[in-house]
Design an enzyme around this catalytic site. Structure first.
Site, PDB file in Angstrom:
ATOM      1  N   HIS A  38      -0.533   6.210   5.553  1.00 23.47           N
ATOM      2  CA  HIS A  38      -0.917   6.032   4.150  1.00 23.47           C
ATOM      3  C   HIS A  38       0.331   5.968   3.268  1.00 23.47           C
ATOM      4  O   HIS A  38       1.435   6.285   3.714  1.00 23.47           O
ATOM      5  CB  HIS A  38      -1.825   7.173   3.680  1.00 23.47           C
ATOM      6  CG  HIS A  38      -3.227   7.059   4.179  1.00 23.47           C
ATOM      7  ND1 HIS A  38      -3.626   7.577   5.391  1.00 23.47           N
ATOM      8  CD2 HIS A  38      -4.328   6.474   3.643  1.00 23.47           C
ATOM      9  CE1 HIS A  38      -4.921   7.325   5.575  1.00 23.47           C
ATOM     10  NE2 HIS A  38      -5.358   6.659   4.531  1.00 23.47           N
ATOM     11  N   LYS A  63      -0.003   9.998  -1.185  1.00 23.94           N
ATOM     12  CA  LYS A  63      -1.167  10.720  -0.673  1.00 23.94           C
ATOM     13  C   LYS A  63      -0.796  12.181  -0.409  1.00 23.94           C
ATOM     14  O   LYS A  63       0.212  12.465   0.243  1.00 23.94           O
ATOM     15  CB  LYS A  63      -1.696  10.070   0.605  1.00 23.94           C
ATOM     16  CG  LYS A  63      -3.020  10.658   1.093  1.00 23.94           C
ATOM     17  CD  LYS A  63      -3.606   9.820   2.226  1.00 23.94           C
ATOM     18  CE  LYS A  63      -4.916  10.402   2.747  1.00 23.94           C
ATOM     19  NZ  LYS A  63      -5.952  10.460   1.699  1.00 23.94           N
TER      20      LYS A  63
END
Length: 253
Positions: A143, A147
């Site tokens: 990600h 995040k």
């Protein structure tokens, strides 16, 4: 026309959903909730869910984990179904989600993507065949660098799908740096990568003797999650109290 409150409306996902709903004749955002109220939206925005007195058929949540407690209380009190998309919830919060589901309709999913939810089904079928044949299972998720939770809620959902298919006999391994020993037989490794602007990538490896099977899902845009959330909102509006998932949305099509 389904009337929706968007919880976390000024975040990245909130703005994606706002755009999607503008072109959808079946759903309308009647209010937004976000601590930051400086953006110009075509609907009223409140700093907290408790301040929102607008009538709605459903709430879609893409906010932060600390805001979930107040949201659940609001939805139970007003009997408004909620699509809960926020990840990184604590064990105490997950217990509150379960309790809320006995009093109002709650749809919780770690990932709103149709592709990911189809992947969950594929993994269960693959695990039932490959695990007994001695294949090791590893999950790698990637990600963007903003995040905050790791591993991702989706990675955990993939691991739980595999574990459930095998009778919950496997344990998860998040970090192998603290011990020097070979891999346990009944182990599902989960690895988190954070960098750049990666929207979301999940890869499951079934590693056997002299062969490896890889099943992978890549998200190229946050729009896929927004589309799933909007469809979930349409599905959940008017539903009786209970716990629902994206599998229910898919089955309704």
């Amino acid at each position: 026309m389904v009337k929706m409150i968007l919880h976390g409306c000024n975040g990245k996902m909130g703005q994606v959903i706002s755009g999607l709903c503008e072109g959808d004749g079946e759903i309308e955002i009647v209010a937004g909730v976000d601590p930051y109220v400086g953006k110009d939206n075509p609907y009223p925005v409140f700093a907290s869910i408790g301040e929102c007195g607008v009538e709605a058929d459903v709430v879609v949540d893409f906010a932060a984990a600390p805001a979930v407690d107040g949201l659940l209380e609001y939805c139970v009190e007003r009997q408004v179904p909620v699509v809960l998309c926020t990840t990184g919830l604590s064990e105490a919060q997950l217990a509150k989600v379960e309790e809320a589901g006995s009093r109002v309709a709650v749809l919780k999913s770690a990932n709103m993507s149709l592709g990911i939810n189809m992947l969950l089904d594929l993994l269960q079928k693959a695990a039932k065949v490959l695990a007994p044949a001695g294949f090791d299972m590893e999950i790698v998720e990637k990600h963007h660098n903003q995040k905050v939770d790791a591993p991702s809620g989706t990675a955990l959902a993939l691991a739980e799908a595999i574990n459930g298919a095998l009778g919950e006999g496997y344990s998860y391994k998040y970090d192998r740096t603290q011990e020097r020993k070979k891999r346990e037989k009944h182990e599902i490794g989960i690895h988190a990568v954070r960098g750049g602007s990666i929207v979301g990538e999940h890869e499951v490896l079934f590693a056997g003797t002299d062969e490896v099977i890889e099943i992978k899902h890549t998200a190229y845009s946050k729009a896929i999650f927004g589309k799933g959330a909007v469809e979930a909102a349409k599905f959940l509006a008017g539903k009786p109290a209970g716990k629902y998932g994206m599998a229910d949305v898919i089955a309704s099509k």
